[in-house]
Design a protein around this motif. Structure first.
Motif, PDB file in Angstrom:
ATOM      1  N   VAL A 162      -4.616  -6.421   4.351  1.00 39.86           N
ATOM      2  CA  VAL A 162      -3.989  -5.139   4.047  1.00 39.86           C
ATOM      3  C   VAL A 162      -2.592  -5.176   4.655  1.00 39.86           C
ATOM      4  O   VAL A 162      -2.417  -5.575   5.812  1.00 39.86           O
ATOM      5  N   VAL A 163      -1.605  -4.780   3.868  1.00 40.53           N
ATOM      6  CA  VAL A 163      -0.215  -4.788   4.304  1.00 40.53           C
ATOM      7  C   VAL A 163       0.342  -3.376   4.207  1.00 40.53           C
ATOM      8  O   VAL A 163       0.160  -2.690   3.193  1.00 40.53           O
ATOM      9  N   ARG A 164       1.005  -2.945   5.263  1.00 38.76           N
ATOM     10  CA  ARG A 164       1.644  -1.625   5.298  1.00 38.76           C
ATOM     11  C   ARG A 164       3.143  -1.802   5.455  1.00 38.76           C
ATOM     12  O   ARG A 164       3.609  -2.461   6.379  1.00 38.76           O
ATOM     13  N   ILE A 165       3.905  -1.208   4.531  1.00 43.07           N
ATOM     14  CA  ILE A 165       5.367  -1.245   4.567  1.00 43.07           C
ATOM     15  C   ILE A 165       5.878   0.175   4.710  1.00 43.07           C
ATOM     16  O   ILE A 165       5.412   1.080   4.005  1.00 43.07           O
ATOM     17  N   VAL A 166       6.832   0.385   5.606  1.00 42.05           N
ATOM     18  CA  VAL A 166       7.435   1.702   5.779  1.00 42.05           C
ATOM     19  C   VAL A 166       8.882   1.642   5.320  1.00 42.05           C
ATOM     20  O   VAL A 166       9.692   0.886   5.867  1.00 42.05           O
ATOM     21  N   GLU A 203       0.793   1.102   1.372  1.00 40.85           N
ATOM     22  CA  GLU A 203      -0.257   0.179   1.803  1.00 40.85           C
ATOM     23  C   GLU A 203      -0.795  -0.588   0.604  1.00 40.85           C
ATOM     24  O   GLU A 203      -1.048  -0.001  -0.449  1.00 40.85           O
ATOM     25  N   PHE A 204      -0.973  -1.884   0.797  1.00 40.10           N
ATOM     26  CA  PHE A 204      -1.369  -2.780  -0.282  1.00 40.10           C
ATOM     27  C   PHE A 204      -2.652  -3.518   0.082  1.00 40.10           C
ATOM     28  O   PHE A 204      -2.785  -4.060   1.183  1.00 40.10           O
ATOM     29  N   ASP A 205      -3.580  -3.515  -0.839  1.00 37.44           N
ATOM     30  CA  ASP A 205      -4.808  -4.303  -0.750  1.00 37.44           C
ATOM     31  C   ASP A 205      -4.472  -5.664  -1.349  1.00 37.44           C
ATOM     32  O   ASP A 205      -4.209  -5.773  -2.547  1.00 37.44           O
TER      33      ASP A 205
END
Length: 401
Positions: A43-47, A13-15
């Motif tokens: 906010v970006v979430r990468i899996v 997760e990125f702010d």
């Protein structure tokens, strides 16, 4: 990590701040750190697997590292599943799903980290923004006030005669309150609420007294520990005692808003602060590790029972001065796995102890982890009380006295 298999995927997760908005222009970023401006923040979430992330980005997805992300609605089979939530006045209530087509490592807060590599494509054009965001890093430095430790001690001197520790059911997040015998809140420890990725875990009703403005002690600057301040803006009018940590753009925006209101007090790293009913301590984990360099609270209730609130701090990094057995423990990191093992779990008072777990059912992180629960049980914490539904016991706030 979302599983324990050899190809275990991670949730990164990125702010974030929009690159086109910042663009290194002097003073532009600081102008966005107000209550009125929300558009540039997300906010970006990468899996993906940690190995795959580092192969593509050229650097590990660790706190303090900065990346340029190119995201969109569609990509190739090699693109990474991504969830994007744009900041609104009430925080991050919604998100869209897409893919990350390119990641480029830009640098780190400390100026170290791996050498900047040639970016690898994951299905679209290679990213061309490879400028270290020094202007962003500088703008995200936490505001500090003179004589903060003296002010912290003065404010905490009124936090006395605590009767009840209340763990609020906020789904997959952290929000606890120390209350007196009349039910008045004297201190909040974290004011979290799920952001959209875990929005399905939120309670149907979230009622707190807007007339109450107790001191807020923030464990660390993760969204699930501070997000309620956007849903209940009166919390931004409280005095906040916060750890001295590196911030992302969205967290820095909140810090600047609090500072502008005169309500931000940065607790000195390595220090502890006693108050009539207990102690705040700064965990001594590795520099740059938000979870393990946060603030923890130890409180003695009017009953004489002792409780420890850990935030996301691994037990091996707790620094409270008292080492006596405790009655109530708020499990670290919502019941996630922890590295220090059972030997570092605080010792319970036999026959009079409760392990409190703050998490939301079916959360995307799969908390709590069975291994962590087993370790706690083996250490004597067999009475485990979650805020989520537990068999026939419905979800809800949990109180100990």
């Amino acid at each position: 990590m979302l599983s324990t298999s050899a190809a275990a995927r991670g949730s990164f997760e990125f702010d974030c701040i929009d690159a086109d908005f910042a663009d290194g222009v002097e003073g532009v970023i600081q102008q966005a750190f107000t209550e009125r401006v929300t558009k540039p923040f997300a906010v970006v979430r990468i899996v993906t697997t940690p190995r795959r992330f580092e192969e593509v980005a050229g650097g590990p997805g660790l706190p303090g590292n900065w990346f340029s992300l190119e995201i969109g609605p569609k990509g190739s089979a090699a693109s990474m599943p991504t969830w994007h939530a744009q900041l609104q006045l009430n925080g991050f209530p919604a998100h869209s799903r897409g893919v990350t087509s390119n990641i480029t490592y830009l640098g780190s807060d400390e100026g170290g980290g791996p050498a900047r590599p040639r970016p690898q494509s994951v299905g679209a054009a290679v990213a061309n923004q490879v400028t270290l965001p020094s202007a962003i890093i500088a703008a995200c430095a936490i505001p500090s006030a003179a004589n903060a430790q003296q002010a912290i001690a003065r404010i905490l001197s009124s936090v006395a005669d605590i009767t009840t520790l209340r763990i609020k059911d906020v789904g997959q997040a952290s929000f606890s309150s120390l209350c007196d015998k009349y039910g008045k809140t004297m201190l909040h420890y974290d004011v979290g609420f799920p952001i959209s990725f875990n929005g399905h875990t939120s309670p149907k009703k979230f009622d707190i007294d807007t007339a109450e403005k107790p001191v807020v002690v923030l464990s660390h600057w993760d969204w699930d520990h501070l997000h309620a301040a956007f849903l209940r803006p009166h919390l931004m009018d409280c005095v906040w005692i916060v750890p001295d940590q590196k911030l992302g753009p969205g967290a820095a925006r909140l810090a600047h808003i609090l500072a502008a209101k005169g309500g931000l007090l940065v607790h000195s790293a390595g220090a502890s602060t006693a108050f009539p009913s207990g102690e705040i301590a700064h965990a001594n984990g590795p520099l740059g590790d938000l979870n393990n360099t946060g603030l923890t609270v130890q409180v003695e209730l009017e009953s004489g029972r002792l409780a420890v609130l850990t935030g996301d701090v691994d037990y091996g990094f707790l620094t409270h001065s008292s080492v006596r057995p405790i009655n109530h423990l708020v499990a670290t990191h919502h019941g996630a796995r922890f590295a220090s093992g059972s030997a570092k779990i605080p010792v319970p008072v036999p026959g009079s102890c409760k392990l409190l777990l703050s998490y939301g059912g079916r959360n995307v992180y799969r908390h709590p982890h069975p291994e962590a629960l087993k370790l706690h049980s083996g250490a004597g914490w067999v009475n485990q009380v979650p805020t989520a539904r537990n068999g026939a016991v419905p979800r809800g706030d949990r109180e100990v006295n």
